[in-house]
Design a protein around this motif. Structure first.
Motif, PDB file in Angstrom:
ATOM      1  N   UNK A  95      19.016 -11.407   7.611  1.00 31.35           N
ATOM      2  CA  UNK A  95      19.374 -10.121   7.879  1.00 31.35           C
ATOM      3  C   UNK A  95      19.109  -9.288   6.816  1.00 31.35           C
ATOM      4  N   UNK A  96      18.263  -9.232   5.998  1.00 30.42           N
ATOM      5  CA  UNK A  96      18.008  -8.354   4.948  1.00 30.42           C
ATOM      6  C   UNK A  96      17.546  -6.906   5.272  1.00 30.42           C
ATOM      7  N   UNK A  97      18.079  -5.863   4.684  1.00 23.80           N
ATOM      8  CA  UNK A  97      17.702  -4.319   5.145  1.00 23.80           C
ATOM      9  C   UNK A  97      16.299  -4.140   4.521  1.00 23.80           C
ATOM     10  N   UNK A  98      15.446  -3.383   5.162  1.00 26.74           N
ATOM     11  CA  UNK A  98      14.032  -3.171   4.635  1.00 26.74           C
ATOM     12  C   UNK A  98      14.293  -2.269   3.405  1.00 26.74           C
ATOM     13  N   UNK A  99      15.306  -1.640   3.410  1.00 22.18           N
ATOM     14  CA  UNK A  99      15.412  -0.763   2.004  1.00 22.18           C
ATOM     15  C   UNK A  99      15.909  -1.509   0.853  1.00 22.18           C
ATOM     16  N   UNK A 100      16.294  -2.815   1.137  1.00 21.61           N
ATOM     17  CA  UNK A 100      16.437  -3.897   0.078  1.00 21.61           C
ATOM     18  C   UNK A 100      15.451  -4.574  -0.399  1.00 21.61           C
ATOM     19  N   UNK A 101      14.049  -4.132   0.085  1.00 23.58           N
ATOM     20  CA  UNK A 101      12.978  -4.919  -0.318  1.00 23.58           C
ATOM     21  C   UNK A 101      12.169  -4.049  -1.179  1.00 23.58           C
ATOM     22  N   UNK A 102      11.510  -4.745  -2.143  1.00 21.84           N
ATOM     23  CA  UNK A 102      10.588  -3.976  -3.133  1.00 21.84           C
ATOM     24  C   UNK A 102       9.621  -4.480  -3.523  1.00 21.84           C
ATOM     25  N   UNK A 103       8.396  -4.717  -2.406  1.00 22.59           N
ATOM     26  CA  UNK A 103       7.220  -5.193  -2.769  1.00 22.59           C
ATOM     27  C   UNK A 103       6.321  -4.362  -3.846  1.00 22.59           C
ATOM     28  N   UNK A 104       5.197  -4.948  -4.084  1.00 22.19           N
ATOM     29  CA  UNK A 104       4.437  -4.165  -5.070  1.00 22.19           C
ATOM     30  C   UNK A 104       3.433  -3.536  -4.328  1.00 22.19           C
ATOM     31  N   UNK A 105       3.164  -2.034  -4.577  1.00 22.50           N
ATOM     32  CA  UNK A 105       2.275  -1.258  -3.945  1.00 22.50           C
ATOM     33  C   UNK A 105       0.844  -1.987  -4.118  1.00 22.50           C
ATOM     34  N   UNK A 106      -0.101  -1.906  -3.121  1.00 24.68           N
ATOM     35  CA  UNK A 106      -1.267  -2.545  -3.382  1.00 24.68           C
ATOM     36  C   UNK A 106      -2.204  -1.602  -2.340  1.00 24.68           C
ATOM     37  N   UNK A 107      -1.731  -0.306  -2.392  1.00 26.69           N
ATOM     38  CA  UNK A 107      -2.462   0.755  -1.463  1.00 26.69           C
ATOM     39  C   UNK A 107      -3.280   1.839  -2.450  1.00 26.69           C
ATOM     40  N   UNK A 108      -3.396   1.424  -3.661  1.00 22.90           N
ATOM     41  CA  UNK A 108      -3.973   2.633  -4.538  1.00 22.90           C
ATOM     42  C   UNK A 108      -4.619   1.904  -5.747  1.00 22.90           C
ATOM     43  N   UNK A 109      -5.056   2.729  -6.553  1.00 19.99           N
ATOM     44  CA  UNK A 109      -5.682   2.052  -7.814  1.00 19.99           C
ATOM     45  C   UNK A 109      -4.840   1.313  -8.574  1.00 19.99           C
ATOM     46  N   UNK A 110      -5.184   0.177  -9.143  1.00 17.23           N
ATOM     47  CA  UNK A 110      -4.141  -0.851  -9.485  1.00 17.23           C
ATOM     48  C   UNK A 110      -3.383  -0.376 -10.876  1.00 17.23           C
ATOM     49  N   UNK A 111      -3.993   0.043 -11.716  1.00 13.12           N
ATOM     50  CA  UNK A 111      -3.151   0.515 -12.884  1.00 13.12           C
ATOM     51  C   UNK A 111      -1.955   1.554 -12.487  1.00 13.12           C
ATOM     52  N   UNK A 112      -2.437   2.316 -11.872  1.00  9.05           N
ATOM     53  CA  UNK A 112      -1.349   3.410 -11.297  1.00  9.05           C
ATOM     54  C   UNK A 112      -0.428   2.817 -10.151  1.00  9.05           C
ATOM     55  N   UNK A 113      -0.775   1.840  -9.616  1.00 11.79           N
ATOM     56  CA  UNK A 113       0.133   1.106  -8.748  1.00 11.79           C
ATOM     57  C   UNK A 113       1.300   0.402  -9.515  1.00 11.79           C
ATOM     58  N   UNK A 114       0.761  -0.168 -10.503  1.00  5.06           N
ATOM     59  CA  UNK A 114       1.644  -0.965 -11.560  1.00  5.06           C
ATOM     60  C   UNK A 114       2.565   0.053 -12.219  1.00  5.06           C
ATOM     61  N   UNK A 115       2.222   1.150 -12.386  1.00  2.14           N
ATOM     62  CA  UNK A 115       3.079   2.474 -13.137  1.00  2.14           C
ATOM     63  C   UNK A 115       4.070   2.752 -12.009  1.00  2.14           C
ATOM     64  N   UNK A 116       3.638   3.041 -10.797  1.00  5.37           N
ATOM     65  CA  UNK A 116       4.481   3.280  -9.718  1.00  5.37           C
ATOM     66  C   UNK A 116       5.617   1.925  -9.449  1.00  5.37           C
TER      67      UNK A 116
END
Ligand code: 6PG
Length: 255
Positions: free
Chosen positions: A99-120
């Motif tokens: 029972x963990x809220x979706x708002x408590x999950x911080x996956x790494x973004x993998x939907x854009x250019x990788x260096x920019x995703x890391x900065x995001x």
């Protein structure tokens, strides 16, 4: 840094159980002291059994999920539905079952250019910890879980990679290492790993034994075995090993 603590377990199942109980203890301690538990999960295969145990009723009910916030140590640059995704594995094994809220999950973004995703991702960390990344004071996670590759990599910090030398960013792009899967990665950097209150390696199998020995006995340098660069400044470092992964350690290290 104080000397690492070693827990050597008979086998991988015992390692999973002891590591799961360790996570519960750290979570309850963090919530008691600071009202929340900021937890970085790692990928690969080793932690999956532990994640599954934490999803089982007795341990699941012991975790303070409403106060738990989940982040990733690194991610392969694939969709979360891809079997190679670290977040996808954690979601299947654990996060979708508790029972963990979706708002408590911080996956790494993998939907854009990788260096920019890391900065995001670094910006998301700054928002969460209400820090300014320009201040360069990295976030202090309550617990970071890490694995170890047989080449001595950890997270997606690979031998000889430029990412090993990143000191001014909290997450960075990391091209695929020599071990599969050969996909681009995003990884937390050493400043973040070493700012944590607790860091725990979960390592099993005889293929890891040489890397474990080299890192724990100081027989290497960070460029060759990046896990040697994990030296929490004020935090506690714990290694959960099974007998196979610990088999090359000299007597002084085998409690
Ligand atoms: C990854 C992991 C990586 C992993 C080690 C060990 O994205 O691959 O974060 O650092 O922890 O490679 O992986 P295994 O547990 O599968 O041996």
């Amino acid at each position: 840094m104080t000397a690492p603590r070693l827990t050597i377990c008979d086998d991988q199942d015992t390692l999973a159980a002891q590591a799961a109980d360790f996570v519960i203890d750290r979570a309850r301690e963090a919530v008691k002291q600071r009202g929340q538990f900021t937890w970085v999960l790692t990928g690969g295969q080793t932690p999956e059994g532990m994640y599954q145990l934490l999803a089982e009723s007795s341990r699941r009910d012991a975790m303070p999920w409403s106060r738990t916030y989940v982040f990733m140590s690194d991610e392969r640059f694939v969709p979360y539905s891809d079997p190679r995704s670290n977040f996808g594995m954690a979601r299947r094994a654990l996060l979708a079952k508790v029972p963990i809220l979706a708002a408590h999950l911080f996956p790494m973004p993998t939907d854009g250019p990788t260096p920019a995703a890391a900065a995001r991702y670094a910006d998301r960390l700054a928002d969460f910890f209400s820090e300014d990344t320009a201040r360069r004071r990295p976030p202090c996670f309550d617990l970071i879980l890490l694995g170890l590759g047989e080449d001595g990599h950890t997270a997606s910090l690979f031998p000889g990679a430029a990412a090993l030398r990143v000191e001014d960013a909290w997450a960075t792009w990391s091209p695929s290492g020599t071990l599969p899967p050969s996909v681009d990665r995003i990884t937390l950097t050493f400043p973040v790993l070493n700012a944590a209150r607790q860091v725990a390696f979960l390592v099993a199998g005889e293929k890891k034994a040489a890397a474990v020995r080299d890192v724990l006995e100081g027989r290497t340098d960070v460029a060759d075995r990046p896990a040697a660069g994990v030296r929490p400044h004020d935090g506690v470092l714990t290694w959960f090993l099974d007998e196979d992964a610990a088999r090359l350690l000299s007597r002084q290290f085998s409690p």
